[in-house]
Design an enzyme around this catalytic site. Structure first.
Site, PDB file in Angstrom:
ATOM      1  N   ASP A  64       6.657  13.410  -1.073  1.00 61.40           N
ATOM      2  CA  ASP A  64       6.582  13.194   0.369  1.00 61.40           C
ATOM      3  C   ASP A  64       7.817  12.471   0.878  1.00 61.40           C
ATOM      4  O   ASP A  64       8.074  11.333   0.483  1.00 61.40           O
ATOM      5  CB  ASP A  64       5.340  12.364   0.713  1.00 61.40           C
ATOM      6  CG  ASP A  64       5.150  12.243   2.217  1.00 61.40           C
ATOM      7  OD1 ASP A  64       4.713  13.233   2.829  1.00 61.40           O
ATOM      8  OD2 ASP A  64       5.470  11.173   2.783  1.00 61.40           O
ATOM      9  N   TYR A  69      12.862   8.673   6.784  1.00 65.76           N
ATOM     10  CA  TYR A  69      13.013   7.790   5.621  1.00 65.76           C
ATOM     11  C   TYR A  69      14.473   7.679   5.182  1.00 65.76           C
ATOM     12  O   TYR A  69      14.801   6.878   4.320  1.00 65.76           O
ATOM     13  CB  TYR A  69      12.162   8.270   4.437  1.00 65.76           C
ATOM     14  CG  TYR A  69      10.682   8.424   4.728  1.00 65.76           C
ATOM     15  CD1 TYR A  69      10.097   7.833   5.844  1.00 65.76           C
ATOM     16  CD2 TYR A  69       9.858   9.165   3.885  1.00 65.76           C
ATOM     17  CE1 TYR A  69       8.741   7.994   6.109  1.00 65.76           C
ATOM     18  CE2 TYR A  69       8.507   9.316   4.139  1.00 65.76           C
ATOM     19  CZ  TYR A  69       7.967   8.730   5.266  1.00 65.76           C
ATOM     20  OH  TYR A  69       6.625   8.893   5.521  1.00 65.76           O
ATOM     21  N   LYS A  94       9.385  15.925   7.353  1.00 71.84           N
ATOM     22  CA  LYS A  94       8.753  15.810   8.677  1.00 71.84           C
ATOM     23  C   LYS A  94       9.813  15.659   9.761  1.00 71.84           C
ATOM     24  O   LYS A  94      10.893  15.129   9.508  1.00 71.84           O
ATOM     25  CB  LYS A  94       7.834  14.568   8.721  1.00 71.84           C
ATOM     26  CG  LYS A  94       6.982  14.355   7.469  1.00 71.84           C
ATOM     27  CD  LYS A  94       6.051  13.173   7.564  1.00 71.84           C
ATOM     28  CE  LYS A  94       5.421  12.849   6.219  1.00 71.84           C
ATOM     29  NZ  LYS A  94       6.171  11.888   5.413  1.00 71.84           N
ATOM     30  N   HIS A 127       5.756  14.464  12.689  1.00 72.98           N
ATOM     31  CA  HIS A 127       5.511  13.147  12.075  1.00 72.98           C
ATOM     32  C   HIS A 127       4.513  12.295  12.872  1.00 72.98           C
ATOM     33  O   HIS A 127       3.718  11.567  12.282  1.00 72.98           O
ATOM     34  CB  HIS A 127       6.846  12.405  11.911  1.00 72.98           C
ATOM     35  CG  HIS A 127       6.853  11.391  10.826  1.00 72.98           C
ATOM     36  ND1 HIS A 127       7.961  11.112  10.069  1.00 72.98           N
ATOM     37  CD2 HIS A 127       5.897  10.558  10.364  1.00 72.98           C
ATOM     38  CE1 HIS A 127       7.674  10.160   9.195  1.00 72.98           C
ATOM     39  NE2 HIS A 127       6.427   9.806   9.354  1.00 72.98           N
ATOM     40  N   ILE A 247      -0.884   9.971  -1.503  1.00 73.94           N
ATOM     41  CA  ILE A 247       0.560   9.979  -1.811  1.00 73.94           C
ATOM     42  C   ILE A 247       1.044   8.533  -2.014  1.00 73.94           C
ATOM     43  O   ILE A 247       1.847   8.032  -1.237  1.00 73.94           O
ATOM     44  CB  ILE A 247       1.371  10.714  -0.713  1.00 73.94           C
ATOM     45  CG1 ILE A 247       0.978  10.240   0.710  1.00 73.94           C
ATOM     46  CG2 ILE A 247       1.189  12.219  -0.829  1.00 73.94           C
ATOM     47  CD1 ILE A 247       1.956  10.711   1.792  1.00 73.94           C
ATOM     48  N   LYS A 249       2.990   5.236  -3.059  1.00 72.94           N
ATOM     49  CA  LYS A 249       4.406   4.902  -3.309  1.00 72.94           C
ATOM     50  C   LYS A 249       4.464   3.707  -4.247  1.00 72.94           C
ATOM     51  O   LYS A 249       3.715   2.742  -4.089  1.00 72.94           O
ATOM     52  CB  LYS A 249       5.091   4.566  -1.989  1.00 72.94           C
ATOM     53  CG  LYS A 249       6.474   3.939  -2.130  1.00 72.94           C
ATOM     54  CD  LYS A 249       6.429   2.412  -1.963  1.00 72.94           C
ATOM     55  CE  LYS A 249       7.725   1.752  -2.374  1.00 72.94           C
ATOM     56  NZ  LYS A 249       7.632   0.281  -2.393  1.00 72.94           N
ATOM     57  N   SER A 250       5.344   3.773  -5.227  1.00 71.71           N
ATOM     58  CA  SER A 250       5.692   2.577  -5.988  1.00 71.71           C
ATOM     59  C   SER A 250       7.134   2.714  -6.453  1.00 71.71           C
ATOM     60  O   SER A 250       7.600   3.814  -6.726  1.00 71.71           O
ATOM     61  CB  SER A 250       4.782   2.389  -7.206  1.00 71.71           C
ATOM     62  OG  SER A 250       5.203   1.248  -7.925  1.00 71.71           O
ATOM     63  N   ARG A 255       3.685   1.307 -12.635  1.00 72.47           N
ATOM     64  CA  ARG A 255       2.714   1.666 -11.598  1.00 72.47           C
ATOM     65  C   ARG A 255       2.803   3.145 -11.241  1.00 72.47           C
ATOM     66  O   ARG A 255       1.794   3.797 -10.978  1.00 72.47           O
ATOM     67  CB  ARG A 255       2.962   0.835 -10.339  1.00 72.47           C
ATOM     68  CG  ARG A 255       2.565  -0.613 -10.497  1.00 72.47           C
ATOM     69  CD  ARG A 255       2.903  -1.370  -9.229  1.00 72.47           C
ATOM     70  NE  ARG A 255       2.447  -2.737  -9.265  1.00 72.47           N
ATOM     71  CZ  ARG A 255       2.684  -3.614  -8.297  1.00 72.47           C
ATOM     72  NH1 ARG A 255       3.391  -3.251  -7.228  1.00 72.47           N
ATOM     73  NH2 ARG A 255       2.248  -4.847  -8.390  1.00 72.47           N
TER      74      ARG A 255
HETATM   75  P1  NDP Z   1       0.712   2.569  -0.417  1.00 74.24           P
HETATM   76  O1  NDP Z   1      -0.732   2.398  -0.117  1.00 74.24           O
HETATM   77  O2  NDP Z   1       1.170   3.716  -1.243  1.00 74.24           O
HETATM   78  O3  NDP Z   1       1.187   1.205  -1.044  1.00 74.24           O
HETATM   79  C1  NDP Z   1       2.485   0.956  -1.479  1.00 74.24           C
HETATM   80  C2  NDP Z   1       2.542  -0.506  -1.860  1.00 74.24           C
HETATM   81  O4  NDP Z   1       1.618  -0.770  -2.915  1.00 74.24           O
HETATM   82  C3  NDP Z   1       3.899  -0.907  -2.358  1.00 74.24           C
HETATM   83  O5  NDP Z   1       4.124  -2.239  -1.913  1.00 74.24           O
HETATM   84  C4  NDP Z   1       3.757  -0.886  -3.879  1.00 74.24           C
HETATM   85  O6  NDP Z   1       4.604  -1.870  -4.428  1.00 74.24           O
HETATM   86  C5  NDP Z   1       2.301  -1.235  -4.066  1.00 74.24           C
HETATM   87  N1  NDP Z   1       1.703  -0.543  -5.234  1.00 74.24           N
HETATM   88  C6  NDP Z   1       1.884   0.739  -5.619  1.00 74.24           C
HETATM   89  N2  NDP Z   1       1.163   1.008  -6.719  1.00 74.24           N
HETATM   90  C7  NDP Z   1       0.516  -0.128  -7.039  1.00 74.24           C
HETATM   91  C8  NDP Z   1      -0.361  -0.467  -8.088  1.00 74.24           C
HETATM   92  N3  NDP Z   1      -0.708   0.410  -9.027  1.00 74.24           N
HETATM   93  N4  NDP Z   1      -0.848  -1.734  -8.129  1.00 74.24           N
HETATM   94  C9  NDP Z   1      -0.497  -2.648  -7.181  1.00 74.24           C
HETATM   95  N5  NDP Z   1       0.343  -2.378  -6.162  1.00 74.24           N
HETATM   96  C10 NDP Z   1       0.851  -1.121  -6.091  1.00 74.24           C
HETATM   97  O7  NDP Z   1       1.431   2.568   1.040  1.00 74.24           O
HETATM   98  P2  NDP Z   1       2.686   3.233   1.737  1.00 74.24           P
HETATM   99  O8  NDP Z   1       2.659   2.705   3.133  1.00 74.24           O
HETATM  100  O9  NDP Z   1       3.904   3.066   0.961  1.00 74.24           O
HETATM  101  O10 NDP Z   1       2.303   4.785   1.822  1.00 74.24           O
HETATM  102  C11 NDP Z   1       2.618   5.739   0.822  1.00 74.24           C
HETATM  103  C12 NDP Z   1       3.467   6.861   1.353  1.00 74.24           C
HETATM  104  O11 NDP Z   1       2.874   7.451   2.505  1.00 74.24           O
HETATM  105  C13 NDP Z   1       4.854   6.427   1.849  1.00 74.24           C
HETATM  106  O12 NDP Z   1       5.747   6.228   0.788  1.00 74.24           O
HETATM  107  C14 NDP Z   1       5.236   7.613   2.705  1.00 74.24           C
HETATM  108  O13 NDP Z   1       5.703   8.670   1.893  1.00 74.24           O
HETATM  109  C15 NDP Z   1       3.898   7.991   3.344  1.00 74.24           C
HETATM  110  N6  NDP Z   1       3.727   7.422   4.698  1.00 74.24           N
HETATM  111  C16 NDP Z   1       3.579   8.311   5.745  1.00 74.24           C
HETATM  112  C17 NDP Z   1       3.421   7.846   7.041  1.00 74.24           C
HETATM  113  C18 NDP Z   1       3.280   8.834   8.151  1.00 74.24           C
HETATM  114  O14 NDP Z   1       3.329   8.422   9.307  1.00 74.24           O
HETATM  115  N7  NDP Z   1       3.108  10.109   7.895  1.00 74.24           N
HETATM  116  C19 NDP Z   1       3.396   6.422   7.356  1.00 74.24           C
HETATM  117  C20 NDP Z   1       3.511   5.559   6.182  1.00 74.24           C
HETATM  118  C21 NDP Z   1       3.660   6.077   4.917  1.00 74.24           C
HETATM  119  P3  NDP Z   1       5.734  -1.509  -5.562  1.00 74.24           P
HETATM  120  O15 NDP Z   1       6.645  -0.473  -4.956  1.00 74.24           O
HETATM  121  O16 NDP Z   1       6.386  -2.838  -5.775  1.00 74.24           O
HETATM  122  O17 NDP Z   1       4.962  -0.996  -6.742  1.00 74.24           O
END
Ligand code: NDP
Length: 294
Positions: A64, A69, A94, A127, A247, A249-250, A255
């Site tokens: 994604d 981004y 998007k 988007h 989807i 993100k880490s 993770r």
């Molecule tokens: P997530 O719910 O995926 O959470 C990401 C956060 O959680 C990061 O801080 C990450 O830290 C942490 N994390 C990831 N895995 C773990 C784990 N196993 N245990 C503990 N913490 C964890 O939220 P996002 O807001 O990043 O959403 C994911 C994706 O959705 C985005 O990357 C993007 O592609 C999409 N998105 C789309 C939007 C839209 O408007 N269409 C808006 C927002 C997001 P770390 O990296 O340090 O592991």
């Protein structure tokens, strides 16, 4: 390198090694499919190549990204360098509302493909609806054109409500195949998911882990312990069993690997109900589509 059977490692063997044990897809209303879990690249910035490279090796096949981004170049270069062929990967990108309008959206798409250095993408989404512009139907017509030209497999939206989706269907005859929305344990979007199910629209959850803020909840911790998994894996399994594409993100390799390792356990009805009880209609943690991005 040799396969388990002793033969010299060919592509098929290598692919099996790279694949997670089970990874199914959801059927879309246009006849195509979408993997049940993907890798979010929002906010990864310079870490995109490394993290996405890890994700592909871990078995993610849905990626994604978005023009917003500012990492499409990095996503494209990682895809080109990946140890799996392009056709094994599905890419979402998007268009941001500042490029809405029929011609402007077509140009924005060309620019995204140029940054990705690809000929096509699997999924192209509006988007945000930005209803105050009143341009999303025009842009939707551009996405239909791109799909008809074969430059995108499936088209969809993000952050749309049921009424806005209905308007697209009524005015163009083509409903979206996908709606990507904020969805996590504390904001479950039940009514919208019911609407999606009635129209065969796949629900994709952004912030599927609630950005990590609820993972210490005692109920989730207890469920994780019971299943020998982490709270994040329990949450991602809940999405999977709810028919929602997550989807996560880490940027952290451990993770990234753990978040797709969700196919070797099952939440029972009581587990699902316990997570269902977290739902909070006011639990939105991200931007509100009624006012963002103004
Ligand atoms: P997530 O719910 O995926 O959470 C990401 C956060 O959680 C990061 O801080 C990450 O830290 C942490 N994390 C990831 N895995 C773990 C784990 N196993 N245990 C503990 N913490 C964890 O939220 P996002 O807001 O990043 O959403 C994911 C994706 O959705 C985005 O990357 C993007 O592609 C999409 N998105 C789309 C939007 C839209 O408007 N269409 C808006 C927002 C997001 P770390 O990296 O340090 O592991």
């Amino acid at each position: 390198m040799k396969c388990a059977g002793g033969a010299r490692m060919g592509w098929r063997c290598y692919e099996r090694m790279l694949m997670p044990p089970v990874q199914s897809t959801l059927k879309l209303n246009d006849g195509h499919e979408i993997p049940c879990i993907g890798f979010g690249t929002g906010q990864l910035n310079e870490a995109t190549n490394r993290a996405l490279g890890e994700a592909i090796v871990a078995g993610y096949r849905l990626i994604d990204t978005a023009s917003r981004y500012r990492n499409e170049e990095r996503v494209g270069s990682t895809v080109r360098d990946a140890a799996v062929p392009r056709e094994a990967l599905s890419i979402t990108t998007k268009v941001w509302p500042d490029r809405f309008g029929f011609d402007r959206t077509l140009r924005a798409f060309d620019e995204s493909l140029a940054r990705l250095r690809l000929d096509s993408v699997e999924y192209y989404l509006l988007h945000w609806p930005a209803p105050w512009l009143d341009l999303y139907v025009e842009s939707w017509r551009a996405l239909i054109r791109l799909r008809d030209e074969g430059r995108v497999k499936s088209i969809g939206v993000a952050n749309f409500d049921a009424e806005q989706i209905q308007r697209l269907a009524d005015e163009t005859g083509i409903p979206p195949a996908i709606n990507q929305v904020e969805l996590h344990t504390h904001f479950q979007q039940t009514a919208l998911r019911t609407f999606h199910a009635q129209h065969g629209i796949a629900t994709v959850a952004w912030s599927p882990l609630g950005r990590g803020r609820y993972l210490g909840d005692p109920t989730l911790v207890a469920l994780a312990k019971e299943h020998g998994k982490t709270p994040a894996q329990v949450v991602l399994r809940w999405h999977y069993q709810s028919g929602v594409v997550a989807i996560p993100k880490s940027a952290k390799p451990e993770r990234i690997r753990a978040n797709i390792d969700i196919f070797d356990f099952v939440l029972d009805a009581d587990d699902m109900a316990a997570i269902g009880a977290f739902d909070d209609p006011d639990g939105r943690i991200g931007a509100d589509p009624d006012s963002f991005p103004r």
